[in-house]
Motif scaffolding. Sequence first.
Motif: not given
Lengths: 288, 141
Positions: A94, A97-98, A100-102, A104-106, A108
């Motif tokens: 978990n 995942k959190q 990686i999400k953050d 990825r938003s960078w 991008d």
Amino acid sequence: MAGAKEIRTQISSIKSTQKITSAMEMVAASKMRKAQDRMEVGKPYAQRMRAVVGHIANANPEYRHQYMEERDVKRVGFVIVSTDRGLCGGLNTNLFKQAIKDMRSWSDKNVDVDLCLIGGKAAGFFNSFGGNIVASVRDMGEAPSVSDLIGSVKTMLDAYSEGRIDRLYLVGNEFINTMTQTPFVRQLLPLEAEQDDSLKHHWDYIYEPTPEELLEGLLTRYVESQVYQTVVENGACEQAARMIAMKSATDNAGEIIDGLQLVYNKARQAAITQELSEIVGGAAAVSS
Amino acid sequence: MAMTIHCDIVSAEEEIFSGRAKLIVANGIQGDLGVTYGHAPLLTSLEPGPVRLVLDNGEEQVYYVSGGYLEVQPNVVSILADTALRADDLDEAAALEAQKQAQQAMLNQSADVDYSRAAAQLAAATAQLRTLQQIRKAMGK
């Protein structure tokens, strides 16, 4: 009675697995208490520290330390706190995942990410997942000390001071209770001002000695204490998650054993019935 | 009722004190400083030494800190100590012994001693003794 023997060995192997998981559950439960104590004693310091630094961010000093300046973000740093060992449910998954999400938003936004990994599981995961790892610590044991962390924290702080990263985030697990641990991402640098209207008017501290020296020391201490507290809290999360994971493993093993026992009893009964009918059939053939 | 200010003393290991005080005297890096109600916002680092509190009821308490930071806000004083000790826990004999050893280490230059570490030890031991003397003074009154 062909199936019965295999079923019996299967049952005994599951029973020994169950013994291991229930032992691990009890070990985790006792370690959790200690880890929780460690977390509790460190909390007031970390909270006070955060409050003081929040005040500093709200002040209007003539001198602004670079940890207080917002910069254009070209590269960010993440300090990711994970466990050293596995078998603790979805705790690390978990968290990753959190993270990686953050991340990825960078990425991008075309912002590169540097990683500082604490704990063996993060090192293993990001080695295969990819990512620019600049520092890593592992095997800190159950009672981590601040001195274990200073090196890798300093790497990130130096990177920030030298302008190689423009933001620093801390990723870890928050211990809510024994059943629930939630991952969080918190901004360490630059400092975020505390939302407090009573502090909004124009004011500044009296600094002794100079603000430069004072803030340098204090803010370094702040980052260290935040990372340390997260590591300690993560330790408590790890033990709690392991306890829960092992408890459900023990329960599942019990269910499987019950199911197999039923199959075994049926097989044995079927064998007995078959033998009886053979005897009866044989006797009837002789007497007739 | 006298004007009091809320004071928190925390160290990385535990919360040492939290409550209201009339006066807080700490050993700042530029000398001793006293904080009462209405003090201007202040941020300073602390030297090893005693922190003396005069509580609401006039009772005095002394703590030992081995460095850290002191923050004064209009209604709260926070002391972020590196190590804080209830001064009752201090052992005078041990402090004296430590002081003697540190002095010896500094004199004994030929040996392979870390001078700065010895100096820090000496400062800590001296500060602990100072704390003890203050307690004695407070109790003798």
